[in-house]
Design a protein around this motif. Sequence first.
Motif, short mmCIF file in Angstrom:
data_model
loop_
_atom_site.label_atom_id
_atom_site.label_comp_id
_atom_site.label_asym_id
_atom_site.label_seq_id
_atom_site.Cartn_x
_atom_site.Cartn_y
_atom_site.Cartn_z
N SER A 61 0.84 -1.21 0.00
CA SER A 61 0.00 0.00 0.00
C SER A 61 0.88 1.26 0.00
CB SER A 61 -0.95 -0.02 1.21
OG SER A 61 -0.22 -0.11 2.42
N PHE A 62 1.63 1.42 -1.07
CA PHE A 62 2.52 2.58 -1.19
C PHE A 62 2.77 2.88 -2.66
CE2 PHE A 62 5.31 -1.06 -1.41
CZ PHE A 62 6.23 -0.71 -2.39
N ASP A 63 3.11 4.10 -2.94
CA ASP A 63 3.61 4.50 -4.26
C ASP A 63 5.07 4.92 -4.20
OD1 ASP A 63 1.08 4.06 -5.31
OD2 ASP A 63 0.44 6.14 -4.99
N PHE A 64 5.55 5.20 -3.00
CA PHE A 64 6.94 5.64 -2.80
C PHE A 64 7.25 5.47 -1.32
CE2 PHE A 64 3.98 9.18 -2.82
CZ PHE A 64 4.20 9.79 -1.59
N PHE A 65 8.51 5.57 -0.95
CA PHE A 65 8.93 5.49 0.44
C PHE A 65 9.30 6.91 0.89
CE2 PHE A 65 10.58 2.38 3.68
CZ PHE A 65 10.94 3.30 4.63
N ALA A 66 8.49 7.48 1.77
CA ALA A 66 8.75 8.84 2.27
C ALA A 66 9.29 8.73 3.69
CB ALA A 66 7.47 9.67 2.25
N LEU A 67 10.37 9.43 3.96
CA LEU A 67 10.97 9.38 5.29
C LEU A 67 11.43 10.76 5.73
CD1 LEU A 67 14.39 9.52 5.02
CD2 LEU A 67 13.93 7.34 3.89
N SER A 68 11.38 10.95 7.05
CA SER A 68 11.92 12.16 7.66
C SER A 68 13.18 11.75 8.42
CB SER A 68 10.91 12.78 8.63
OG SER A 68 9.73 13.13 7.95
N HIS A 69 14.24 12.48 8.21
CA HIS A 69 15.51 12.12 8.83
C HIS A 69 16.17 13.38 9.39
CE1 HIS A 69 19.36 10.05 9.42
NE2 HIS A 69 19.91 11.15 8.95
N TYR A 70 16.59 13.30 10.65
CA TYR A 70 17.18 14.48 11.29
C TYR A 70 18.57 14.23 11.86
CZ TYR A 70 12.29 15.87 11.05
OH TYR A 70 11.03 16.16 10.60
N THR A 71 18.81 13.03 12.40
CA THR A 71 20.07 12.82 13.11
C THR A 71 20.42 11.34 13.13
OG1 THR A 71 21.26 13.35 15.17
CG2 THR A 71 18.99 12.56 15.39
N THR A 72 21.52 11.02 13.78
CA THR A 72 21.99 9.65 13.96
C THR A 72 22.24 9.40 15.43
OG1 THR A 72 22.92 9.41 11.74
CG2 THR A 72 23.91 8.06 13.47
N THR A 73 21.91 8.21 15.88
CA THR A 73 22.09 7.82 17.28
C THR A 73 23.05 6.65 17.38
OG1 THR A 73 19.82 8.50 17.75
CG2 THR A 73 20.89 7.11 19.37
N LEU A 74 23.90 6.68 18.39
CA LEU A 74 24.79 5.55 18.68
C LEU A 74 24.17 4.70 19.78
CD1 LEU A 74 28.24 7.38 18.79
CD2 LEU A 74 27.46 5.81 17.01
N VAL A 75 24.24 3.39 19.61
CA VAL A 75 23.67 2.50 20.62
C VAL A 75 24.67 1.41 20.98
CG1 VAL A 75 21.28 2.89 19.94
CG2 VAL A 75 22.57 1.05 18.85
N GLY A 76 24.64 1.02 22.25
CA GLY A 76 25.53 -0.02 22.73
C GLY A 76 24.77 -1.08 23.51
N SER A 77 25.45 -2.17 23.78
CA SER A 77 24.81 -3.28 24.48
C SER A 77 25.08 -3.27 25.98
CB SER A 77 25.32 -4.61 23.89
OG SER A 77 26.73 -4.68 23.98
N GLU A 78 26.15 -2.59 26.41
CA GLU A 78 26.52 -2.61 27.83
C GLU A 78 25.95 -1.40 28.56
OE1 GLU A 78 29.93 -4.10 29.43
OE2 GLU A 78 30.74 -5.02 27.61
N LYS A 79 25.34 -1.65 29.69
CA LYS A 79 24.75 -0.57 30.47
C LYS A 79 25.84 0.29 31.08
CE LYS A 79 21.49 0.38 34.22
NZ LYS A 79 20.60 -0.22 35.25
N GLU A 80 25.79 1.58 30.77
CA GLU A 80 26.81 2.51 31.24
C GLU A 80 26.20 3.66 32.02
OE1 GLU A 80 30.25 4.36 32.07
OE2 GLU A 80 30.14 2.42 31.04
N ASP A 81 25.11 4.21 31.49
CA ASP A 81 24.46 5.37 32.09
C ASP A 81 22.98 5.05 32.25
OD1 ASP A 81 23.32 7.77 32.76
OD2 ASP A 81 24.21 8.92 31.13
N ALA A 82 22.53 4.92 33.48
CA ALA A 82 21.15 4.50 33.75
C ALA A 82 20.13 5.45 33.13
CB ALA A 82 20.91 4.38 35.25
N VAL A 83 20.46 6.73 33.06
CA VAL A 83 19.53 7.73 32.53
C VAL A 83 19.28 7.49 31.04
CG1 VAL A 83 19.19 10.20 32.12
CG2 VAL A 83 20.22 9.43 34.26
N LYS A 84 20.29 7.00 30.33
CA LYS A 84 20.17 6.82 28.88
C LYS A 84 20.07 5.34 28.50
CE LYS A 84 22.68 11.06 27.74
NZ LYS A 84 23.84 11.63 27.02
N TYR A 85 19.65 4.53 29.46
CA TYR A 85 19.54 3.09 29.18
C TYR A 85 18.08 2.70 29.07
CZ TYR A 85 20.38 -1.94 29.45
OH TYR A 85 20.45 -3.28 29.17
#
Length: 988
Positions: A776-800
Amino acid sequence: LLPPLLLLLLGRPGLGAPGQGAGTWSRFARLPYPQDQLFLHDTFPDGFLWGAGSAAYQTEGGWRQGGKGPSVWDTFAHRPATPPGAAPPGPVGGDVASDSYNNLFRDVEGLRRLGVSHYRFSLSWARLLPNGTAPPNPAGLAHYGRLLARLRELGVEPVVTLYHWDLPQALQDAFGGWASPVLPRLFRDYAELCFRHFGGQVRYWLTMDNPYVVAWHGYGTGRLPPGVRGGPRLGYLAAHHLLQAHAKVWHLYNDHFRPAQRGKVSIALSSHWIKPQRMTEKNIKECQKSLDFVLGWFAKPIFIDGDYPESMKSNLSSLLPEFSEAEKEYIKGTADFFALSFGATLSFQLLDSHMKFQQLESISLRQLLYWINSEYNNPQIFVVENSWFVSGTTKKDDAKYIYYLKKFIMETLKAIRYDGVNVFGYTVWSLLDGFEWHRGYSIRRGLFYVDFQSHDKKLMPKSSVLFYQKLIEKNGFPPLPENQPIEGIFPCGFAWGIVDNYIQVDTTPAQFLDSSVYVWDVHQTKKLIKVDGVYASKRKRHCVDFAAIRLQISLLQEMRVTHFHFSLKWSLILPLGNLSLINHTLVHYYQCFASELLRVNITPVVALWQPMIENQELPVSLAKYGAWENTETVQAFVEYARFCFTSLGDHVKFWITMNEPSVKNLTYTAGHNLLKAHAKVWHLYDKEFRRSQKGKISIALQADWVEPACPFSRNDQEVADRILEFDIGWLAEPIFGNGDYPEVMRAWLHRINSVDLYNFHLPYFSEDEKKLIQGSFDFFALSHYTTTLVGSEKEDAVKYDHYLEVQMINDITWLHSPSRAAVVPWGLRKLLKWVKSKYGNVPIYVMANGIDDDQNMVHDKLRVYYIQNYINEALKAYTLDDVNLQGYFVYSFNDKTAPKYGLYSYVANQYEPKPSLKHYREIIGNNGFPGPETPELLCPEEVASCPKCHFLRTRKSLLAFISFVFVAFIVTIFFITYYSKRVERRYK
């Protein structure tokens, strides 16, 4: 790189002198933004020294092995910190630590793996001289002899510290430690032993590490061993003796050992960095004073004139001891290079708050290097300790550590290349995890992980080992082809657009629509007086009656865009959520706006619904009863869409069903219904309106890129893939993929529901629903603003995120906007490639891409940079990756409707174009970034579809003929009249 002329104008430091460092803050405030903050892709000078370091007490352990005597740290760590009889919570101090004393070859193997050129380590005074004085301990001499021999075999240069805080307890007990004037002589005797036994194998000596911490916190505040709370007076006295001791050792080496051993001697001085709260002369003086009180306390006597900084002498009066003239001469010049320690030991930890002088602590190594260069006569600088830390629970993927390391090393490179600072070596702290002084084992700073609870203490390389290893191999950050901008242009018909979430709606009628009759009172009130009961005939409303439309259209024309994207307000068009009440005035306004866009050849791109904070921008009746959780909202949306297609479809050929539905705020049930609503509307348009209106329709998804924080980590890559599926694939896979949710989502939810007792239910589609949604599409429309880095090890509880088990990480070398959004142009290219790899060669439109500013014109330079580089990455995706990219839209139109994001500012009811608007217009005019070798692309002029204009365009010949006949008729009448009058005059 910064333009060479600009660097010349800003100036590099010449010969330094006390006080010249004060120009550092104003210099860096003038550097070009954002160019100076960009990552520098370059290499270090040939022969640059790369190393790692450690300290004896932090890593050796073996505190009672091999005849070692106790140090003040041994005593300090064994004080009763827990209730009597209670077991200690973990390892005690440095008793065992990393057990390097028994694993010498293990540590050296780590150095070999890294490929370093040097290794900084310290000798344990208490291991070599258990009582602090002769006789020496043969086992201690043999231990360090073996280490030096192994380093020589590997070709690793030793950088040896004589004293790294672990004073023999015997000297503290007998003399009071560094509070005694006897210590400088005893330190000289200890140094002589070391020079005689090891000097033939050592070219770089450091007399002591961070005397500020030893003096101030060892003898002033008592926070660290030997824990003497003697107050400022005793702290300054201990520092006095430390300076004398250093000078004695330097002169000993210079007079008796340098001719044969040809080494160099210095002292490792630690410092923080400080910045003014506001750029005022008073605050800058306070910053200068702060550095004087910490670094200058020791650096000025050694590198300048043998005496303390003037700011200290004038502020401290009798608290500060005095040097005699002979002592000044003796201390002055007692360093062969400037050894700098900078990082987590002092910064934000052991810096006394009073020594900030109410200014703001910072971690800018580059500015500190420039300040040292200016203040101390352009010395050769050796960074002998630098890094940050990670949590004590972090094992392998130490992403936070990597990005701090990347920042510090890049700043060192900028200091060399941009600022002319003479830095010849860099040392990561530390080689392996150890006892971190007052913070114990709660943090880790090693490149190699050590399990302190294990018996064998094996080293496990962290991700930072691979990062540092590759950096050493490349000698920095050499430019890569993918980092370079490319030349080229986009195809004909490429959509260049601008976004406004919601257009400014002002349906106030124009004055000439008023049918009342007025009389002008020219004699008394000078005003118009309405005549009661008298009315002129009403005329039909026209689109030109809306002044707000004329203004917005003129602003859009100035941009030269080909497309304009905005959203309708469902809650205002159908206030009750159904067709029982229709806001015809607003609908007419939208009709006029779209037709006026077409008149000036701008294609309207219209979204039926975009969620906003208030009621999700749904009619109140729908928002109150479950919003998208309620299946009735699905049918209401279909009826609303039908009405919009009927009312606006003649003017709108580019539809978005839903613009940026926020997956962060969607329940799984709401997302389920939202997908069905989109699909039903798409099929409605496809079956009932497409043939007659000839438009296209799809959904626009927010799609920020997600990158593994540790690029070498399989775990981090798995996390990144998982987040992409939850953030984008959740809504994209059913539509553009197989008609169902991503398997990654189902598997993950099944796992956490069974293991962690969550109850997150992802609904199932029936087979009919899958068929309805898929495609159900005629094209792929996307909004893009930034890039995020993600990790597997818990380091900062506020950002986990416990739900997805993901740690958000920040690369502090990236550019950031005032709202802390990361500027990562290459993230857009990676995203576009990812969409193509998952969903095939689907036509793609970047429907929104933009950054915020802080209303300051200088920060619009960030938006100029942002637009330039994100579009260039889009061009790479189109040209190099063969992505079927068909359009790009900047977010946003103006600051009135999207504060801080607009290409037009809005101040005092006036729109003013920002510099970024001109830049975007130039890119549009060039259709990209053509170069000298770019082939010319001849595109036919495109005309936006305008039904009301169709009659005129298809009958141009007829209109031209009618115009000719009309002009000829007027000319004929003129000549007949003219000659008739001449004939009349002649007869008269």
